[in-house]
Design a protein around this motif. Sequence first.
Motif, mmCIF file in Angstrom:
data_model
loop_
_atom_site.group_PDB
_atom_site.id
_atom_site.type_symbol
_atom_site.label_atom_id
_atom_site.label_comp_id
_atom_site.label_asym_id
_atom_site.label_seq_id
_atom_site.Cartn_x
_atom_site.Cartn_y
_atom_site.Cartn_z
ATOM 1 N N TYR A 87 -10.636 7.802 5.188
ATOM 2 C CA TYR A 87 -11.531 8.235 4.105
ATOM 3 C C TYR A 87 -12.023 9.678 4.219
ATOM 4 O O TYR A 87 -12.750 10.147 3.346
ATOM 5 N N GLY A 88 -11.677 10.360 5.298
ATOM 6 C CA GLY A 88 -12.028 11.771 5.420
ATOM 7 C C GLY A 88 -13.425 12.049 5.932
ATOM 8 O O GLY A 88 -13.841 13.195 5.999
ATOM 9 N N GLU A 89 -14.170 11.010 6.282
ATOM 10 C CA GLU A 89 -15.511 11.186 6.843
ATOM 11 C C GLU A 89 -15.851 9.986 7.710
ATOM 12 O O GLU A 89 -15.223 8.936 7.603
ATOM 13 N N THR A 90 -16.837 10.168 8.565
ATOM 14 C CA THR A 90 -17.224 9.087 9.477
ATOM 15 C C THR A 90 -17.960 7.991 8.712
ATOM 16 O O THR A 90 -18.480 8.237 7.614
ATOM 17 N N PRO A 91 -18.022 6.791 9.287
ATOM 18 C CA PRO A 91 -18.791 5.728 8.633
ATOM 19 C C PRO A 91 -20.250 6.139 8.399
ATOM 20 O O PRO A 91 -20.819 5.859 7.347
ATOM 21 N N TYR A 92 -20.857 6.820 9.369
ATOM 22 C CA TYR A 92 -22.247 7.250 9.220
ATOM 23 C C TYR A 92 -22.393 8.208 8.042
ATOM 24 O O TYR A 92 -23.312 8.072 7.220
ATOM 25 N N ALA A 93 -21.495 9.180 7.929
ATOM 26 C CA ALA A 93 -21.565 10.145 6.823
ATOM 27 C C ALA A 93 -21.386 9.432 5.482
ATOM 28 O O ALA A 93 -22.091 9.733 4.512
ATOM 29 N N TYR A 94 -20.466 8.474 5.419
ATOM 30 C CA TYR A 94 -20.248 7.724 4.181
ATOM 31 C C TYR A 94 -21.509 6.947 3.799
ATOM 32 O O TYR A 94 -21.935 6.966 2.639
ATOM 33 N N LEU A 95 -22.097 6.273 4.777
ATOM 34 C CA LEU A 95 -23.304 5.484 4.515
ATOM 35 C C LEU A 95 -24.450 6.376 4.051
ATOM 36 O O LEU A 95 -25.154 6.048 3.087
ATOM 37 N N MET A 96 -24.642 7.499 4.701
ATOM 38 C CA MET A 96 -25.724 8.401 4.301
ATOM 39 C C MET A 96 -25.491 8.955 2.896
ATOM 40 O O MET A 96 -26.432 9.074 2.109
ATOM 41 N N THR A 97 -24.262 9.250 2.561
ATOM 42 C CA THR A 97 -23.969 9.734 1.212
ATOM 43 C C THR A 97 -24.276 8.657 0.189
ATOM 44 O O THR A 97 -24.857 8.931 -0.868
ATOM 45 N N ARG A 98 -23.918 7.437 0.485
ATOM 46 C CA ARG A 98 -24.215 6.312 -0.422
ATOM 47 C C ARG A 98 -25.727 6.175 -0.609
ATOM 48 O O ARG A 98 -26.222 5.966 -1.720
ATOM 49 N N ARG A 99 -26.476 6.304 0.485
ATOM 50 C CA ARG A 99 -27.937 6.217 0.409
ATOM 51 C C ARG A 99 -28.516 7.363 -0.412
ATOM 52 O O ARG A 99 -29.447 7.162 -1.198
ATOM 53 N N ILE A 100 -27.976 8.543 -0.237
ATOM 54 C CA ILE A 100 -28.474 9.707 -0.988
ATOM 55 C C ILE A 100 -28.165 9.547 -2.469
ATOM 56 O O ILE A 100 -28.986 9.886 -3.333
ATOM 57 N N GLU A 101 -26.990 9.031 -2.817
ATOM 58 C CA GLU A 101 -26.663 8.778 -4.224
ATOM 59 C C GLU A 101 -27.696 7.850 -4.854
ATOM 60 O O GLU A 101 -28.187 8.100 -5.960
ATOM 61 N N ARG A 102 -28.039 6.790 -4.149
ATOM 62 C CA ARG A 102 -29.046 5.844 -4.663
ATOM 63 C C ARG A 102 -30.413 6.515 -4.735
ATOM 64 O O ARG A 102 -31.163 6.315 -5.701
ATOM 65 N N ALA A 103 -30.749 7.312 -3.749
ATOM 66 C CA ALA A 103 -32.035 8.020 -3.741
ATOM 67 C C ALA A 103 -32.135 8.967 -4.931
ATOM 68 O O ALA A 103 -33.196 9.066 -5.564
ATOM 69 N N MET A 104 -31.044 9.634 -5.263
ATOM 70 C CA MET A 104 -31.053 10.536 -6.417
ATOM 71 C C MET A 104 -31.396 9.759 -7.681
ATOM 72 O O MET A 104 -32.189 10.216 -8.499
ATOM 73 N N TRP A 105 -30.798 8.600 -7.828
ATOM 74 C CA TRP A 105 -31.072 7.765 -8.999
ATOM 75 C C TRP A 105 -32.541 7.348 -9.025
ATOM 76 O O TRP A 105 -33.194 7.417 -10.069
ATOM 77 N N LEU A 106 -33.075 6.911 -7.879
ATOM 78 C CA LEU A 106 -34.478 6.491 -7.824
ATOM 79 C C LEU A 106 -35.425 7.658 -8.106
ATOM 80 O O LEU A 106 -36.452 7.485 -8.765
ATOM 81 N N LEU A 107 -35.097 8.828 -7.598
ATOM 82 C CA LEU A 107 -35.955 9.999 -7.828
ATOM 83 C C LEU A 107 -35.906 10.453 -9.281
ATOM 84 O O LEU A 107 -36.902 10.946 -9.808
ATOM 85 N N ARG A 108 -34.763 10.301 -9.936
ATOM 86 C CA ARG A 108 -34.649 10.699 -11.344
ATOM 87 C C ARG A 108 -35.465 9.804 -12.256
ATOM 88 O O ARG A 108 -36.032 10.262 -13.234
ATOM 89 N N GLY A 109 -35.503 8.514 -11.970
ATOM 90 C CA GLY A 109 -36.074 7.619 -12.957
ATOM 91 C C GLY A 109 -37.284 6.823 -12.541
ATOM 92 O O GLY A 109 -37.919 6.193 -13.385
ATOM 93 N N GLY A 110 -37.625 6.832 -11.281
ATOM 94 C CA GLY A 110 -38.688 5.944 -10.837
ATOM 95 C C GLY A 110 -40.011 6.627 -10.595
ATOM 96 O O GLY A 110 -40.150 7.839 -10.711
ATOM 97 N N ASP A 111 -40.965 5.801 -10.265
ATOM 98 C CA ASP A 111 -42.307 6.291 -9.948
ATOM 99 C C ASP A 111 -42.570 6.229 -8.446
ATOM 100 O O ASP A 111 -43.713 6.342 -8.014
ATOM 101 N N LEU A 112 -41.532 6.034 -7.648
ATOM 102 C CA LEU A 112 -41.701 5.962 -6.203
ATOM 103 C C LEU A 112 -41.894 7.359 -5.622
ATOM 104 O O LEU A 112 -41.332 8.335 -6.117
ATOM 105 N N THR A 113 -42.645 7.428 -4.540
ATOM 106 C CA THR A 113 -42.778 8.698 -3.826
ATOM 107 C C THR A 113 -41.492 8.951 -3.043
ATOM 108 O O THR A 113 -40.672 8.049 -2.861
ATOM 109 N N VAL A 114 -41.329 10.161 -2.555
ATOM 110 C CA VAL A 114 -40.152 10.493 -1.753
ATOM 111 C C VAL A 114 -40.102 9.598 -0.510
ATOM 112 O O VAL A 114 -39.037 9.096 -0.139
#
Length: 147
Positions: free
Chosen positions: A55-82
């Motif tokens: 996949y061109g990246e380590t499992p840790y890097a893939y997992l963190m990217t997946r988490r950041i993608e979800r965080a971007m969505w939550l930050l765009r639309g939610g009322d949660l703090t960082v």
Amino acid sequence: MSSPATDQHLRDLTLLRRVRDRMDREYAQPLDVEALARGVHMSSGHLSREFKRAYGETPYAYLMTRRIERAMWLLRGGDLTVTEVCFAVGCSSLGTFSTRFTELVGVPPSTYRAKTRTTTGMPSCVEKQVTRPIRNREARPAAPQLA
């Protein structure tokens, strides 16, 4: 007739796909390479090497990217703090979350939240593509397509 090495490689690819699917589903759970490797009966070193090769990246890097993608969505639309977003996506350290977010997105989470709360004027489908984090910074850009 296939060789034993080819058969093993295909089995490994199947197991790697299971690992990636698990990270996609359970990104908010506490996951580490050792636990992921145990789940597919591989050593953590073998899993890391083969995952990066496939996949061109380590499992840790893939997992963190997946988490950041979800965080971007939550930050765009939610009322949660960082901080709440950090823990909601499975990160246990606000510092690590903020650093990785900034590396992938280009701005800190608080800045991203402030920028996306203003109207961008783009359709949401375009905005999603434009604001997607870059998974593999070492990957070369695609060659321009000629019409």
